[in-house]
Design an enzyme around this catalytic site. Structure first.
Site, PDB file in Angstrom:
ATOM      1  N   GLY A 199       0.786  -1.224   0.000  1.00 47.97           N
ATOM      2  CA  GLY A 199       0.000   0.000   0.000  1.00 47.97           C
ATOM      3  C   GLY A 199       0.817   1.272   0.000  1.00 47.97           C
ATOM      4  O   GLY A 199       0.273   2.345   0.224  1.00 47.97           O
ATOM      5  N   GLU A 259       4.601  -6.346   1.056  1.00 47.62           N
ATOM      6  CA  GLU A 259       3.968  -6.702  -0.218  1.00 47.62           C
ATOM      7  C   GLU A 259       3.685  -5.481  -1.099  1.00 47.62           C
ATOM      8  O   GLU A 259       2.532  -5.145  -1.340  1.00 47.62           O
ATOM      9  CB  GLU A 259       2.648  -7.425   0.057  1.00 47.62           C
ATOM     10  CG  GLU A 259       2.782  -8.629   0.965  1.00 47.62           C
ATOM     11  CD  GLU A 259       1.445  -9.254   1.311  1.00 47.62           C
ATOM     12  OE1 GLU A 259       1.369 -10.495   1.315  1.00 47.62           O
ATOM     13  OE2 GLU A 259       0.484  -8.507   1.558  1.00 47.62           O
ATOM     14  N   PRO A 260       4.718  -4.811  -1.587  1.00 46.96           N
ATOM     15  CA  PRO A 260       4.473  -3.651  -2.439  1.00 46.96           C
ATOM     16  C   PRO A 260       3.934  -4.065  -3.811  1.00 46.96           C
ATOM     17  O   PRO A 260       4.394  -5.049  -4.379  1.00 46.96           O
ATOM     18  CB  PRO A 260       5.865  -3.018  -2.587  1.00 46.96           C
ATOM     19  CG  PRO A 260       6.817  -4.158  -2.426  1.00 46.96           C
ATOM     20  CD  PRO A 260       6.156  -5.103  -1.445  1.00 46.96           C
ATOM     21  N   GLY A 261       2.961  -3.352  -4.312  1.00 49.71           N
ATOM     22  CA  GLY A 261       2.429  -3.608  -5.647  1.00 49.71           C
ATOM     23  C   GLY A 261       2.657  -2.392  -6.520  1.00 49.71           C
ATOM     24  O   GLY A 261       3.580  -2.332  -7.324  1.00 49.71           O
ATOM     25  N   ARG A 262       1.824  -1.373  -6.298  1.00 53.09           N
ATOM     26  CA  ARG A 262       1.854  -0.196  -7.171  1.00 53.09           C
ATOM     27  C   ARG A 262       3.214   0.504  -7.176  1.00 53.09           C
ATOM     28  O   ARG A 262       3.627   1.031  -8.199  1.00 53.09           O
ATOM     29  CB  ARG A 262       0.706   0.729  -6.797  1.00 53.09           C
ATOM     30  CG  ARG A 262       1.042   2.058  -6.228  1.00 53.09           C
ATOM     31  CD  ARG A 262      -0.156   2.860  -5.782  1.00 53.09           C
ATOM     32  NE  ARG A 262      -1.247   2.079  -5.237  1.00 53.09           N
ATOM     33  CZ  ARG A 262      -2.505   2.195  -5.632  1.00 53.09           C
ATOM     34  NH1 ARG A 262      -2.827   3.046  -6.577  1.00 53.09           N
ATOM     35  NH2 ARG A 262      -3.443   1.476  -5.071  1.00 53.09           N
ATOM     36  N   ARG A 268      -9.473   3.619 -13.410  1.00 53.23           N
ATOM     37  CA  ARG A 268      -9.285   4.116 -12.039  1.00 53.23           C
ATOM     38  C   ARG A 268      -9.934   5.481 -11.805  1.00 53.23           C
ATOM     39  O   ARG A 268     -10.422   5.760 -10.714  1.00 53.23           O
ATOM     40  CB  ARG A 268      -7.798   4.152 -11.686  1.00 53.23           C
ATOM     41  CG  ARG A 268      -7.176   2.747 -11.629  1.00 53.23           C
ATOM     42  CD  ARG A 268      -5.742   2.774 -11.128  1.00 53.23           C
ATOM     43  NE  ARG A 268      -5.651   3.164  -9.752  1.00 53.23           N
ATOM     44  CZ  ARG A 268      -5.187   4.331  -9.307  1.00 53.23           C
ATOM     45  NH1 ARG A 268      -4.740   5.234 -10.174  1.00 53.23           N
ATOM     46  NH2 ARG A 268      -5.141   4.599  -8.034  1.00 53.23           N
ATOM     47  N   CYS A 309     -19.005   4.600 -24.430  1.00 53.38           N
ATOM     48  CA  CYS A 309     -20.353   5.141 -24.336  1.00 53.38           C
ATOM     49  C   CYS A 309     -20.751   5.373 -22.886  1.00 53.38           C
ATOM     50  O   CYS A 309     -21.708   4.763 -22.376  1.00 53.38           O
ATOM     51  CB  CYS A 309     -21.335   4.193 -25.005  1.00 53.38           C
ATOM     52  SG  CYS A 309     -20.858   3.856 -26.693  1.00 53.38           S
ATOM     53  N   GLU A 310     -19.991   6.191 -22.202  1.00 50.56           N
ATOM     54  CA  GLU A 310     -20.253   6.553 -20.807  1.00 50.56           C
ATOM     55  C   GLU A 310     -19.731   7.967 -20.638  1.00 50.56           C
ATOM     56  O   GLU A 310     -18.578   8.230 -20.986  1.00 50.56           O
ATOM     57  CB  GLU A 310     -19.421   5.676 -19.851  1.00 50.56           C
ATOM     58  CG  GLU A 310     -19.837   4.245 -19.711  1.00 50.56           C
ATOM     59  CD  GLU A 310     -21.027   4.044 -18.798  1.00 50.56           C
ATOM     60  OE1 GLU A 310     -21.226   4.879 -17.896  1.00 50.56           O
ATOM     61  OE2 GLU A 310     -21.745   3.058 -18.995  1.00 50.56           O
ATOM     62  N   TYR A 347      -2.492  -1.352 -11.881  1.00 52.40           N
ATOM     63  CA  TYR A 347      -3.959  -1.319 -11.818  1.00 52.40           C
ATOM     64  C   TYR A 347      -4.611  -0.673 -13.042  1.00 52.40           C
ATOM     65  O   TYR A 347      -5.703  -0.135 -12.949  1.00 52.40           O
ATOM     66  CB  TYR A 347      -4.432  -0.645 -10.521  1.00 52.40           C
ATOM     67  CG  TYR A 347      -3.883  -1.322  -9.282  1.00 52.40           C
ATOM     68  CD1 TYR A 347      -4.317  -2.605  -8.945  1.00 52.40           C
ATOM     69  CD2 TYR A 347      -2.924  -0.719  -8.485  1.00 52.40           C
ATOM     70  CE1 TYR A 347      -3.800  -3.261  -7.840  1.00 52.40           C
ATOM     71  CE2 TYR A 347      -2.401  -1.365  -7.372  1.00 52.40           C
ATOM     72  CZ  TYR A 347      -2.845  -2.638  -7.056  1.00 52.40           C
ATOM     73  OH  TYR A 347      -2.331  -3.282  -5.965  1.00 52.40           O
TER      74      TYR A 347
HETATM   75  C1  LIG Z   1      -3.342  -5.035  -3.074  1.00 50.39           C
HETATM   76  C2  LIG Z   1      -2.531  -5.679  -2.030  1.00 50.39           C
HETATM   77  C3  LIG Z   1      -1.200  -5.320  -1.877  1.00 50.39           C
HETATM   78  C4  LIG Z   1      -0.524  -4.262  -2.692  1.00 50.39           C
HETATM   79  O1  LIG Z   1      -1.081  -3.010  -2.568  1.00 50.39           O
HETATM   80  P1  LIG Z   1      -0.384  -1.776  -3.327  1.00 50.39           P
HETATM   81  O2  LIG Z   1      -1.221  -0.608  -2.980  1.00 50.39           O
HETATM   82  O3  LIG Z   1      -0.395  -2.075  -4.776  1.00 50.39           O
HETATM   83  O4  LIG Z   1       1.015  -1.701  -2.787  1.00 50.39           O
HETATM   84  C5  LIG Z   1      -0.468  -5.984  -0.919  1.00 50.39           C
HETATM   85  N1  LIG Z   1      -1.028  -6.961  -0.141  1.00 50.39           N
HETATM   86  C6  LIG Z   1      -2.315  -7.312  -0.267  1.00 50.39           C
HETATM   87  C7  LIG Z   1      -2.854  -8.384   0.589  1.00 50.39           C
HETATM   88  C8  LIG Z   1      -3.111  -6.696  -1.205  1.00 50.39           C
HETATM   89  O5  LIG Z   1      -4.392  -7.054  -1.329  1.00 50.39           O
END
Ligand SMILES: *Cc1c(COP(=O)(O)O)cnc(C)c1O
Length: 446
Positions: free
Chosen positions: A262, A304-307, A344, A375-376, A405
């Protein structure tokens, strides 16, 4: 204030490529935006538009930054942000682990031989088929999210003669977003087992009663776009109370703690992104401190970094189709994609930065709204932005920080094919996800 209420201010230089927002290798060369040493005009000519462009050096360097900053801890990339075979290869090269949240995401990882022991399986409603596949493949961790899942996994593990490592997804009552966090966020959500109500402690009891499951720790994920560690500290403190309770009640010391992801990225001017090194030091310090205070050994930390891994290195390239001035209001600039490749903004009011990418312009600012072709009327990519007043059909627009995302949330609304994803590096581009064709769209229809 809602994004649409903010009075837009024209940037001093419409041509500027702000390094805090755009991919690490981006620049203007001969007026045009280049990423990874490749001119966006060449990208559009070769691959068409809309096009997702991923700066390989940017993404890999962020993976390395995390691996270095969190040395001694585990970094699991959250695959839902954007997953394809090539990303999995990069993760493997750079020494990261991977989180998957479905059988499909697991299949992508396994298809290129990613080590299953470095995969964590998430999800609030994993099917029996998904759990079976995960256990058979030997994934490193399964994060359980309900009593039903504990029972299902217990049966499965017994039948398959395996002993999977499990963690419990705990709802700590902490919810963070940017600078603010609420430490009393209620338990009214689908994810996790509540600390407050005792559901998490009951999950511990149920798992410990099943010798075929190995309970190794607790998991918590508190939100998105977080820029400081305050919320993590409260969550870690609360998780630690459960660790103490487990030790007192069962004589078991759980060796792992997963604090989720997050971490924020900069989408628009003024957005803050936490420094990865500071974040790592801060989280480690917090976990060490709260566990020492509670008289517990320091557990192994996972993040757990994603974005933050794939977001900033990605841009979307579009071609302008129409420029419609709505007298006295603003100019609607329509591009050849929209909410099917970036939902988003429509989904939760996300903000983005976009520039005229195929050339520089000396024209003044034109208050614009960048919209798609769907069409929105809510099909908006950037609600308020200034583009050069001489913008014309055929110009290329680039939107920054779309690596996370966007492709993963893409749809075929209005039967638009999903755009290709190309990786750029060292002056070359290569397709890593083929763009869909009309044949792809018709396949499977009877
Ligand atoms: C979505 C998610 C993440 C990653 O979140 P980001 O905002 O992309 O860093 C990590 N752990 C869990 C369990 C998630 O659901």
């Amino acid at each position: 204030m809602l994004p649409q209420e903010r009075p837009p201010v024209a940037p001093a230089d419409l041509n500027r490529i702000n390094p805090a927002i755009w991919p690490r290798t981006s620049a203007r060369t001969d007026g045009a935006l280049t990423v990874g040493g490749v001119d966006v005009r060449d990208l559009a000519r070769e691959h068409g538009t809309p096009l997702f462009v991923l700066d390989e050096e940017d993404v890999r360097s962020r993976m390395r930054d995390y691996a270095t900053a969190f040395a001694g801890s585990e970094v699991h990339y959250a695959g839902k942000a954007f997953l394809c075979k090539e990303i999995v290869r990069w993760l493997h090269d750079e020494g990261l682990g991977l989180d998957v949240a479905s059988g499909g995401e697991l299949a992508v990882a396994l298809s290129v031989g990613f080590p299953p022991e470095r995969i964590t399986m998430h999800g609030n409603n994993k099917s029996v088929a998904e759990l079976t596949r995960a256990v058979e493949a030997g994934v490193g961790h399964i994060v359980v999210d309900s009593y039903e899942e504990i029972a299902r996994l217990g049966h499965l593990a017994e039948r398959l003669g395996r002993r999977p490592k499990v963690m419990i997804r705990v709802t700590t009552g902490v919810e963070a977003h940017t600078h603010e966090f609420i430490a009393t966020a209620h338990d009214d959500q689908k994810f996790g087992l509540s600390l407050n109500t005792g559901a998490a402690a009951e999950a511990v009891r149920r798992i410990l009663a099943l010798p075929q499951l190995e309970l190794v720790g607790l998991h918590s994920h508190i939100g998105s776009q977080i820029v400081d560690t305050a919320g993590f500290e409260v969550a870690a403190r609360r998780l630690t109370t459960l660790l103490v309770q487990v030790k007192d009640e069962h004589g078991v010391v759980l060796p792992e703690l997963d604090l989720g992801g997050g971490y924020g990225v900069a989408y628009v001017e003024g957005d803050e992104a936490p420094d990865i090194k500071e974040l790592a030091d801060g989280l480690r310090e917090i976990v060490t401190k709260v566990c020492k205070d509670a008289g517990l050994p320091v557990p192994r930390l996972t993040v757990e970094p994603g974005r933050t891994i794939v977001g900033p290195g990605g841009i979307t390239l579009y071609e302008v189709g129409t420029v419609k001035d709505v007298e006295g209001l603003r100019t609607y600039v329509s591009i050849d994609g929209g909410m099917s490749d970036n939902v988003r903004t429509a989904l939760y009011g996300a903000e983005y930065t976009a520039v005229l990418a195929s050339r520089e312009s000396a024209a003044g600012p034109m208050l614009s709204r960048l919209v798609g072709k769907h069409c929105e009327s809510g099909d908006i990519i950037v609600r308020d932005l200034h583009l050069p007043a001489d913008l014309a059909p055929g110009d290329l627009i680039a939107v920054a920080a779309t690596g996370a995302y966007c492709r993963s949330l893409a749809s075929n609304y209005n039967y638009l094919p999903k755009p290709a994803v190309v990786a750029v590096s060292g002056g070359r581009s290569r397709v890593i996800v083929r763009g869909e064709t009309e044949d792809d769209l018709l396949r499977g229809q009877l």
